[in-house]
Write a protein that holds these residues in place. Structure first.
Motif, PDB file in Angstrom:
ATOM      1  N   MET A  19       0.794  -1.230   0.000  1.00 33.91           N
ATOM      2  CA  MET A  19       0.000   0.000   0.000  1.00 33.91           C
ATOM      3  C   MET A  19       0.828   1.282   0.000  1.00 33.91           C
ATOM      4  O   MET A  19       0.320   2.334   0.371  1.00 33.91           O
ATOM      5  CB  MET A  19      -1.030  -0.001   1.142  1.00 33.91           C
ATOM      6  CG  MET A  19      -2.131  -1.027   0.929  1.00 33.91           C
ATOM      7  SD  MET A  19      -3.336  -1.121   2.265  1.00 33.91           S
ATOM      8  CE  MET A  19      -4.183   0.438   2.133  1.00 33.91           C
ATOM      9  N   CYS A 133     -12.201   7.381   4.056  1.00 38.98           N
ATOM     10  CA  CYS A 133     -10.960   6.928   3.425  1.00 38.98           C
ATOM     11  C   CYS A 133     -10.373   8.045   2.553  1.00 38.98           C
ATOM     12  O   CYS A 133     -10.600   9.231   2.824  1.00 38.98           O
ATOM     13  CB  CYS A 133     -11.183   5.654   2.616  1.00 38.98           C
ATOM     14  SG  CYS A 133      -9.649   4.778   2.237  1.00 38.98           S
ATOM     15  N   SER A 136      -9.217   9.740  -4.747  1.00 42.10           N
ATOM     16  CA  SER A 136      -8.818  10.856  -5.615  1.00 42.10           C
ATOM     17  C   SER A 136     -10.012  11.373  -6.411  1.00 42.10           C
ATOM     18  O   SER A 136     -10.062  12.555  -6.743  1.00 42.10           O
ATOM     19  CB  SER A 136      -7.663  10.463  -6.532  1.00 42.10           C
ATOM     20  OG  SER A 136      -7.846   9.160  -6.997  1.00 42.10           O
ATOM     21  N   ASP A 204     -13.834   0.929  -5.032  1.00 35.81           N
ATOM     22  CA  ASP A 204     -12.781   0.031  -5.522  1.00 35.81           C
ATOM     23  C   ASP A 204     -13.328  -0.853  -6.630  1.00 35.81           C
ATOM     24  O   ASP A 204     -12.619  -1.191  -7.570  1.00 35.81           O
ATOM     25  CB  ASP A 204     -12.213  -0.803  -4.379  1.00 35.81           C
ATOM     26  CG  ASP A 204     -11.440   0.089  -3.420  1.00 35.81           C
ATOM     27  OD1 ASP A 204     -12.084   0.725  -2.569  1.00 35.81           O
ATOM     28  OD2 ASP A 204     -10.210   0.194  -3.560  1.00 35.81           O
ATOM     29  N   ASN A 214     -16.135  -0.732  -1.295  1.00 35.94           N
ATOM     30  CA  ASN A 214     -15.234   0.375  -0.943  1.00 35.94           C
ATOM     31  C   ASN A 214     -14.654   0.080   0.440  1.00 35.94           C
ATOM     32  O   ASN A 214     -14.984  -0.922   1.084  1.00 35.94           O
ATOM     33  CB  ASN A 214     -16.005   1.700  -0.975  1.00 35.94           C
ATOM     34  CG  ASN A 214     -15.075   2.904  -0.922  1.00 35.94           C
ATOM     35  OD1 ASN A 214     -14.091   2.976  -1.646  1.00 35.94           O
ATOM     36  ND2 ASN A 214     -15.363   3.844  -0.033  1.00 35.94           N
ATOM     37  N   GLU A 237     -14.325   6.076 -11.554  1.00 36.69           N
ATOM     38  CA  GLU A 237     -14.099   5.893 -12.984  1.00 36.69           C
ATOM     39  C   GLU A 237     -14.802   4.602 -13.405  1.00 36.69           C
ATOM     40  O   GLU A 237     -14.922   3.664 -12.620  1.00 36.69           O
ATOM     41  CB  GLU A 237     -12.595   5.759 -13.300  1.00 36.69           C
ATOM     42  CG  GLU A 237     -11.743   6.929 -12.854  1.00 36.69           C
ATOM     43  CD  GLU A 237     -11.197   6.729 -11.445  1.00 36.69           C
ATOM     44  OE1 GLU A 237     -12.005   6.653 -10.493  1.00 36.69           O
ATOM     45  OE2 GLU A 237      -9.980   6.643 -11.290  1.00 36.69           O
TER      46      GLU A 237
HETATM   47  O1  LIG Z   1      -9.391   5.550  -6.989  1.00 33.68           O
HETATM   48  P1  LIG Z   1      -9.602   6.420  -5.802  1.00 33.68           P
HETATM   49  O2  LIG Z   1     -10.874   7.241  -5.923  1.00 33.68           O
HETATM   50  O3  LIG Z   1      -8.402   7.268  -5.490  1.00 33.68           O
HETATM   51  O4  LIG Z   1      -9.741   5.480  -4.514  1.00 33.68           O
HETATM   52  C1  LIG Z   1     -10.761   4.548  -4.420  1.00 33.68           C
HETATM   53  C2  LIG Z   1     -10.683   3.731  -3.179  1.00 33.68           C
HETATM   54  O5  LIG Z   1      -9.398   3.120  -3.038  1.00 33.68           O
HETATM   55  C3  LIG Z   1      -9.095   3.033  -1.639  1.00 33.68           C
HETATM   56  O6  LIG Z   1      -8.630   1.766  -1.278  1.00 33.68           O
HETATM   57  P2  LIG Z   1      -7.141   1.535  -0.614  1.00 33.68           P
HETATM   58  O7  LIG Z   1      -6.786   2.702   0.260  1.00 33.68           O
HETATM   59  O8  LIG Z   1      -6.198   1.340  -1.779  1.00 33.68           O
HETATM   60  O9  LIG Z   1      -7.293   0.254   0.170  1.00 33.68           O
HETATM   61  C4  LIG Z   1     -10.356   3.429  -0.902  1.00 33.68           C
HETATM   62  O10 LIG Z   1     -11.239   2.351  -0.662  1.00 33.68           O
HETATM   63  C5  LIG Z   1     -10.908   4.454  -1.855  1.00 33.68           C
HETATM   64  O11 LIG Z   1     -12.261   4.776  -1.633  1.00 33.68           O
END
Ligand SMILES: O=P(O)(O)OC[C@H]1O[C@H](OP(=O)(O)O)[C@H](O)[C@@H]1O
Length: 325
Positions: A19, A133, A136, A204, A214, A237
């Motif tokens: 991560m 959380c 983006s 997600d 999510n 997206e």
């Molecule tokens: O693509 P964007 O909108 O940035 O993020 C989408 C999702 O990805 C993250 O997962 P993690 O922190 O990688 O476990 C969160 O669950 C967040 O809502």
């Protein structure tokens, strides 16, 4: 003998796993970039070896985290050019991978921007918005709305156990947006006492029936929002829509290491650390995508438009992936 995967590609895979690279969209773009680097750095054989090597790299990337479908969707988008075309030379194949990867990254970056523009229209001055959380896509909406002159306040949850809410709070504060960080367990109380007007979260994975997978805790927030009739908005997206769910394949929920919850648990205590949960479509008012705003029930239509594959074809795709895996 299998060709060795370049160090930088292995590093990207490791960063996704641990991560250091996180967020479903960023993960997808990082995977596309890794495939591009793998193609550019290949220098040890002919076309057939190259194709086998790229499939190895694709498998390595897809195996890093199981839940966000943006990852296999990005990898398949790039790999499709190799799987569906016959190339005369290694150079042609390499160029096709680089172009596809660049195309995906560009599309993805534009999509986040477009979601910001579309979603910002939903925000009103005076709104009190709760988010969870770090997404983006959500940040893009909030920052775009703020820059267009709308004034509102954001409540960001901490998001245990990895505390991605701190990233959100920091980024919003940097953009000049008033933001309050709250513990996850305060959500119902905050919705009630702060009279939250909207909840906006990322995704997600979106399933064919419009459920949203999510960050863990999202479904509790959706319940709390429903209780107080607060609109619940998802920003994502379209490459986070899962073609696999068209044929009823369940989304695997990532179970992360227990140490993320508690470093040294006292003896006799077991720890569970599921990273995601599913919010059913009934609790979601709308999904903001780069193609426009849709009700969750239209997820299957988006999938059909994007992949133009019948359920039987998707099933076949899955079988082929499994057998090469
Ligand atoms: O693509 P964007 O909108 O940035 O993020 C989408 C999702 O990805 C993250 O997962 P993690 O922190 O990688 O476990 C969160 O669950 C967040 O809502």
């Amino acid at each position: 003998m299998a060709v060795e995967v370049p160090g930088e590609v292995r590093r990207i895979a490791e960063d996704i796993k641990t991560m250091r690279i996180r967020g479903a969209g960023r993960i997808a773009r990082a995977a596309a970039r890794a495939l591009m680097i793998a193609a550019q750095e290949y220098n040890s054989g002919g076309l057939d070896e190259f194709l086998a090597y790229m499939e190895d790299v694709a498998r390595l990337l897809v195996s890093t985290r199981p839940t966000a479908v943006s990852l296999p969707n990005a990898v398949n988008y790039v790999m499709r050019v190799l799987r569906e075309n016959r190339f005369q030379s290694l150079e042609d194949a390499r160029r096709a991978v680089v172009e596809a990867a660049r195309g995906f990254i560009e599309y993805s970056e534009q999509a986040v921007k477009r979601i910001g523009e579309i979603g910002a229209r939903l925000i009103r001055t005076g709104d009190r918005i709760l988010t969870h959380c770090n997404s983006s896509a959500v940040e893009s909406i909030l920052v775009t709305a703020w820059r267009s002159g709308k004034r509102f306040h954001v409540y960001a949850t901490e998001t245990r156990p990895r505390f991605q809410g701190y990233i959100t709070a920091r980024n919003l504060a940097k953009a000049g947006i008033p933001v309050t960080l709250v513990p996850d367990s305060a959500v119902l109380q905050v919705i009630e006492t702060k009279r939250i007007t909207r909840v906006i979260v990322g995704a997600d994975t979106v399933t064919a029936n419009g459920a949203v997978i999510n960050k863990i805790g999202t479904s509790q927030i959706a319940l709390a929002a429903r209780l107080h009739r607060v609109s619940f908005i998802v920003a994502t997206e379209t490459y986070k829509f899962s073609p696999y769910t068209v044929v009823g394949q369940p989304v695997e929920i990532e179970e992360r290491p227990p140490e993320e919850v508690l470093e040294n648990p006292p003896p006799g205590i077991r720890i569970r650390n599921p990273a995601f949960d599913a919010t059913p479509p009934e609790y979601i008012d709308m999904i903001v995508t780069e193609r426009g705003i849709i009700p969750p029930k239209s997820a299957a239509l988006v999938l059909w438009e994007m992949f133009r594959r019948s359920p039987a074809e998707v099933h076949q795709l899955r079988v082929e992936e499994d057998s090469t895996g």
